[in-house]
Scaffold this motif. Structure first.
Motif, PDB file in Angstrom:
ATOM      1  N   SER A  93       0.837  -1.187   0.000  1.00  0.00           N
ATOM      2  CA  SER A  93       0.000   0.000   0.000  1.00  0.00           C
ATOM      3  C   SER A  93       0.875   1.241   0.000  1.00  0.00           C
ATOM      4  O   SER A  93       2.060   1.194   0.372  1.00  0.00           O
ATOM      5  CB  SER A  93      -0.936   0.003   1.209  1.00  0.00           C
ATOM      6  N   SER A  94       0.300   2.365  -0.414  1.00  0.00           N
ATOM      7  CA  SER A  94       1.038   3.625  -0.414  1.00  0.00           C
ATOM      8  C   SER A  94       0.064   4.786  -0.416  1.00  0.00           C
ATOM      9  O   SER A  94      -1.127   4.624  -0.726  1.00  0.00           O
ATOM     10  CB  SER A  94       1.957   3.720  -1.643  1.00  0.00           C
ATOM     11  N   GLU A  99       5.657   9.362  -5.427  1.00  0.00           N
ATOM     12  CA  GLU A  99       6.928   9.620  -4.751  1.00  0.00           C
ATOM     13  C   GLU A  99       6.945   8.977  -3.379  1.00  0.00           C
ATOM     14  O   GLU A  99       7.991   8.867  -2.763  1.00  0.00           O
ATOM     15  CB  GLU A  99       7.186  11.124  -4.639  1.00  0.00           C
ATOM     16  N   GLN A 100       5.786   8.571  -2.916  1.00  0.00           N
ATOM     17  CA  GLN A 100       5.701   7.881  -1.638  1.00  0.00           C
ATOM     18  C   GLN A 100       6.004   6.397  -1.834  1.00  0.00           C
ATOM     19  O   GLN A 100       5.502   5.778  -2.768  1.00  0.00           O
ATOM     20  CB  GLN A 100       4.298   8.044  -1.047  1.00  0.00           C
ATOM     21  N   PRO A 101       6.828   5.811  -0.980  1.00  0.00           N
ATOM     22  CA  PRO A 101       7.181   4.398  -1.162  1.00  0.00           C
ATOM     23  C   PRO A 101       6.005   3.481  -0.866  1.00  0.00           C
ATOM     24  O   PRO A 101       5.061   3.847  -0.181  1.00  0.00           O
ATOM     25  CB  PRO A 101       8.300   4.193  -0.140  1.00  0.00           C
ATOM     26  N   GLN A 102       6.086   2.282  -1.401  1.00  0.00           N
ATOM     27  CA  GLN A 102       5.103   1.265  -1.091  1.00  0.00           C
ATOM     28  C   GLN A 102       5.548   0.497   0.151  1.00  0.00           C
ATOM     29  O   GLN A 102       6.724   0.223   0.343  1.00  0.00           O
ATOM     30  CB  GLN A 102       4.937   0.319  -2.279  1.00  0.00           C
ATOM     31  N   HIS A 103       4.577   0.150   0.982  1.00  0.00           N
ATOM     32  CA  HIS A 103       4.818  -0.657   2.172  1.00  0.00           C
ATOM     33  C   HIS A 103       4.243  -2.044   1.939  1.00  0.00           C
ATOM     34  O   HIS A 103       3.088  -2.170   1.540  1.00  0.00           O
ATOM     35  CB  HIS A 103       4.165  -0.008   3.394  1.00  0.00           C
ATOM     36  N   PHE A 104       5.044  -3.061   2.205  1.00  0.00           N
ATOM     37  CA  PHE A 104       4.678  -4.425   1.851  1.00  0.00           C
ATOM     38  C   PHE A 104       4.309  -5.268   3.064  1.00  0.00           C
ATOM     39  O   PHE A 104       4.860  -5.099   4.162  1.00  0.00           O
ATOM     40  CB  PHE A 104       5.845  -5.115   1.129  1.00  0.00           C
ATOM     41  N   GLY A 105       3.395  -6.210   2.850  1.00  0.00           N
ATOM     42  CA  GLY A 105       3.177  -7.273   3.809  1.00  0.00           C
ATOM     43  C   GLY A 105       4.263  -8.340   3.678  1.00  0.00           C
ATOM     44  O   GLY A 105       5.129  -8.257   2.801  1.00  0.00           O
ATOM     45  N   ASP A 106       4.198  -9.341   4.545  1.00  0.00           N
ATOM     46  CA  ASP A 106       5.220 -10.386   4.555  1.00  0.00           C
ATOM     47  C   ASP A 106       4.990 -11.463   3.498  1.00  0.00           C
ATOM     48  O   ASP A 106       5.830 -12.354   3.329  1.00  0.00           O
ATOM     49  CB  ASP A 106       5.290 -11.048   5.937  1.00  0.00           C
TER      50      ASP A 106
ATOM     51  N   LEU B  48      16.262   2.917   0.195  1.00  0.00           N
ATOM     52  CA  LEU B  48      16.506   4.328  -0.054  1.00  0.00           C
ATOM     53  C   LEU B  48      15.745   4.757  -1.306  1.00  0.00           C
ATOM     54  O   LEU B  48      15.260   3.917  -2.055  1.00  0.00           O
ATOM     55  CB  LEU B  48      18.005   4.630  -0.196  1.00  0.00           C
ATOM     56  N   LYS B  49      15.661   6.074  -1.498  1.00  0.00           N
ATOM     57  CA  LYS B  49      14.925   6.583  -2.643  1.00  0.00           C
ATOM     58  C   LYS B  49      15.551   7.882  -3.136  1.00  0.00           C
ATOM     59  O   LYS B  49      16.151   8.637  -2.361  1.00  0.00           O
ATOM     60  CB  LYS B  49      13.456   6.814  -2.297  1.00  0.00           C
TER      61      LYS B  49
END
Lengths: 113, 113
Positions: A93-94, A99-106, B48-49
């Motif tokens: 999700s992001s 420009e915002q990074p994506q955050h991942f589940g495991d 990093l970005k």
């Protein structure tokens, strides 16, 4: 701390079954994504959603569908599971801007027998 | 369409030696660039970005990457690796204004004792 939770780490299903993979994020992100990860192929985008009830096809949508009824939840559905859908599935999700990074589940390691 | 090439699928390196993981992208339009790391049995984490400004960006654990517009590259470097750096590293790029991030196929970093 940000959190993306996938409902199962490991899942075994049979050919022809309808399979649901669930993903929940607690960061109020607008965008949510489903990828599959296979050795040597990297991450391939299946579907993504930029708002509730909105969805867009990614690079490999065939055999999959998605549902986003609430902002925090994004479900991946295998309508009739096949052995070539055995893979690692990653949800991310992001915020709206790329420009915002994506955050991942495991990840969910899905085996179709 | 944008694409990302990670030239090496695997890189073995001795502990405390320097390492460079290579990444090239196809389009020279304005882009955002990312490196993600995936430790065993986990999802991806942002390392990093590069969004704008200084072409050299650093992470908190000693990695750095340099944006080179003329060569359309964003190589990742670390002067001295540790066993804990064992992971798969993914380069990613998004075109400004696009909803999606394109991932490379990944480079598996093996640290030799």
């Amino acid at each position: 701390d940000v959190k993306v939770t996938q409902s199962s780490r490991y899942l075994v299903k049979r050919t022809g079954e309808k399979v649901f993979l669930e993903c929940v994020q607690d960061m109020d992100h607008e965008n949510m994504f489903w990828y599959r990860q296979d050795p040597g192929l990297g991450l391939r985008l299946i579907y993504f959603s930029y708002d509730v009830k909105m969805k867009e096809k990614g690079d490999i949508p065939e055999g999959y569908s998605v549902s986003r009824e609430k902002k925090e939840r994004f479900s991946l559905i295998l309508e009739s599971a096949s052995t070539n859908q055995t893979s690692m599935y990653l949800c991310a999700s992001s915020f709206e801007s790329t420009e915002q990074p994506q955050h991942f589940g495991d990840g969910t390691r899905l085996s179709i027998l | 369409a944008q694409s990302v090439t990670q030239l090496d699928s695997q890189v073995p390196v001795f502990e405390e030696a320097p390492v460079e993981l290579r990444c090239n992208y196809s389009s020279s339009v304005s882009v955002y660039l990312f490196w993600y790391v995936q430790y065993p049995n986990q999802g991806l984490q942002l390392l990093l970005k590069y969004l704008s400004g200084s072409t050299l960006v650093e992470s908190i654990n000693g990695f750095e990457a340099e944006f080179n517009k003329s060569q359309t590259s964003f190589h990742l470097r670390k002067p001295s690796v540790h066993i804990s750096d064992t992971a798969e590293y993914f380069c990613a790029v998004s075109d400004r204004g696009d909803d999606k991030i394109i991932f490379g196929k990944g480079t598996r970093l093996h640290i030799l004792p």
